[in-house]
Motif scaffolding. Structure first.
Motif, PDB file in Angstrom:
ATOM      1  N   MET A 151       0.838  -1.189   0.000  1.00 14.54           N
ATOM      2  CA  MET A 151       0.000   0.000   0.000  1.00 14.54           C
ATOM      3  C   MET A 151       0.879   1.247   0.000  1.00 14.54           C
ATOM      4  N   LYS A 152       0.439   2.262  -0.714  1.00 13.52           N
ATOM      5  CA  LYS A 152       1.202   3.506  -0.793  1.00 13.52           C
ATOM      6  C   LYS A 152       0.323   4.659  -0.317  1.00 13.52           C
ATOM      7  N   ILE A 153       0.887   5.529   0.523  1.00 15.31           N
ATOM      8  CA  ILE A 153       0.128   6.658   1.044  1.00 15.31           C
ATOM      9  C   ILE A 153       0.874   7.968   0.810  1.00 15.31           C
ATOM     10  N   ARG A 154       0.100   9.047   0.711  1.00 18.35           N
ATOM     11  CA  ARG A 154       0.638  10.395   0.578  1.00 18.35           C
ATOM     12  C   ARG A 154       0.361  11.156   1.880  1.00 18.35           C
ATOM     13  N   ILE A 155       1.374  11.852   2.377  1.00 18.84           N
ATOM     14  CA  ILE A 155       1.293  12.551   3.665  1.00 18.84           C
ATOM     15  C   ILE A 155       1.565  14.033   3.461  1.00 18.84           C
ATOM     16  N   HIS A 156       0.773  14.868   4.110  1.00 18.07           N
ATOM     17  CA  HIS A 156       1.039  16.311   4.124  1.00 18.07           C
ATOM     18  C   HIS A 156       0.732  16.834   5.525  1.00 18.07           C
ATOM     19  N   THR A 157       1.753  17.320   6.208  1.00 17.87           N
ATOM     20  CA  THR A 157       1.627  17.828   7.568  1.00 17.87           C
ATOM     21  C   THR A 157       2.060  19.285   7.615  1.00 17.87           C
ATOM     22  N   GLN A 158       1.276  20.122   8.280  1.00 20.92           N
ATOM     23  CA  GLN A 158       1.616  21.532   8.452  1.00 20.92           C
ATOM     24  C   GLN A 158       1.451  21.918   9.923  1.00 20.92           C
ATOM     25  N   LEU A 159       2.439  22.605  10.460  1.00 23.08           N
ATOM     26  CA  LEU A 159       2.407  23.120  11.822  1.00 23.08           C
ATOM     27  C   LEU A 159       2.656  24.624  11.784  1.00 23.08           C
ATOM     28  N   ASP A 160       1.928  25.349  12.635  1.00 19.83           N
ATOM     29  CA  ASP A 160       2.103  26.797  12.742  1.00 19.83           C
ATOM     30  C   ASP A 160       1.997  27.155  14.224  1.00 19.83           C
ATOM     31  N   TYR A 161       3.129  27.496  14.832  1.00 14.63           N
ATOM     32  CA  TYR A 161       3.180  27.799  16.253  1.00 14.63           C
ATOM     33  C   TYR A 161       3.772  29.194  16.482  1.00 14.63           C
ATOM     34  N   GLU A 162       3.217  29.895  17.443  1.00 15.03           N
ATOM     35  CA  GLU A 162       3.700  31.219  17.831  1.00 15.03           C
ATOM     36  C   GLU A 162       4.579  31.083  19.072  1.00 15.03           C
ATOM     37  N   LEU A 163       5.715  31.786  19.055  1.00 17.39           N
ATOM     38  CA  LEU A 163       6.696  31.689  20.133  1.00 17.39           C
ATOM     39  C   LEU A 163       6.849  33.050  20.804  1.00 17.39           C
ATOM     40  N   SER A 164       6.865  33.061  22.127  1.00 20.72           N
ATOM     41  CA  SER A 164       6.996  34.327  22.856  1.00 20.72           C
ATOM     42  C   SER A 164       8.441  34.792  22.941  1.00 20.72           C
ATOM     43  N   HIS A 165       9.389  33.872  22.743  1.00 20.57           N
ATOM     44  CA  HIS A 165      10.813  34.217  22.775  1.00 20.57           C
ATOM     45  C   HIS A 165      11.572  33.090  22.075  1.00 20.57           C
ATOM     46  N   PRO A 166      12.850  33.249  21.766  1.00 20.47           N
ATOM     47  CA  PRO A 166      13.605  32.164  21.129  1.00 20.47           C
ATOM     48  C   PRO A 166      13.481  30.869  21.921  1.00 20.47           C
TER      49      PRO A 166
END
Length: 258
Positions: free
Chosen positions: A1-16
């Motif tokens: 079986m073959k699968i396609r993956i797409h993951t997106q993350l968007d995080y806000e940081l208060s400091h480094p």
């Protein structure tokens, strides 16, 4: 079986902030990563390190203000599949050294507190028959309820509440299998059939000399899962571990057949 993956993350940081990512499908013999690309723009540091048991990789990232991740891959799953019921357990004294840690209790899987229960509930069942019985027992006695648990919920707490999400199901199955004297660990996977689509956690058990994925939620089958990483419990396979304060703006996981 073959699968396609797409993951997106968007995080806000208060400091480094230093963060440890584990989002890429592992390059291991049971699956072929035919195409993969990860984009993590504008970070201060990016470095790959080995993940638990050398299955997959983690990525150290240091970023400020915002973390954006875009991961795409095509994975061919070539795992040998079989009927768990007929697989024998390996006597403890014959277990390979790398499996021994998965016989022991861990932070979220307190298997030492369940030995009396598994002996009473699953009687004389051994090997794959006991694992299948545990999987089916959890599936029949627990309710999948999003938001019913937190990141620090243990298998014992889930066992009492009888509800949780995939992480909790994986912890309980792993705990009961370990209490039965069979090595078990938690695997983070991308899986077809998961609704709503997200990172998925399942148990992985050592039977017949090999590891086998087990999903008590009933959403995914072994042949439709691409492994990301493994560990003693969910703490070892978190997709994002932040060493500072972060705020999620958006997150999406899409898995589809090719």
């Amino acid at each position: 079986m073959k699968i396609r993956i797409h993951t997106q993350l968007d995080y806000e940081l208060s400091h480094p902030t230093d963060m440890l990512l584990q989002v890429e499908a592992a390059m291991i013999p049971e699956q072929t990563v035919e195409m993969a690309h990860i984009n993590v723009p504008d970070v201060l540091h990016f470095a790959r390190i080995a993940a638990h048991d050398d299955i997959g990789e983690r990525i150290w990232v240091r970023a400020e203000r915002r973390l954006l991740v875009d991961y795409r891959a095509v994975v061919s799953i070539e795992r040998l599949l079989g009927d768990l019921t007929n697989l024998p357990e390996i006597p403890p004294h014959q277990l390979p050294g790398e499996t021994v840690q998965y016989m022991m209790p861990s932070r979220f899987c307190q298997s030492d507190q369940f030995q009396t229960f598994v002996d009473a509930e699953f009687g004389e069942l051994r090997g794959g028959q006991r694992v299948v019985a545990i999987r089916d027992w959890v599936a029949g006695h627990f309710s999948y309820v999003p938001g019913s648990s937190a990141g620090d919920t243990t298998a014992l707490e889930t066992f009492v509440k009888r509800q949780g999400v995939c992480r909790d199901y994986a912890h309980v199955v792993t705990t009961l299998v370990r209490a039965s004297g069979i090595p078990a660990r938690v695997a983070a996977v991308y899986a077809l059939g998961v609704e709503p689509q997200d990172f998925h956690a399942v148990s992985e058990v050592f039977l017949g000399g090999e590891w086998h994925l087990v999903d008590a939620t009933g959403m995914a089958v072994e042949g439709g899962m691409a492994k990301i990483g493994v560990g003693r419990d969910a703490a070892d396979v978190a997709f994002l571990s932040a060493y500072g304060t972060v705020k999620m703006n958006a997150q999406s996981v899409q898995v589809e057949p090719v």
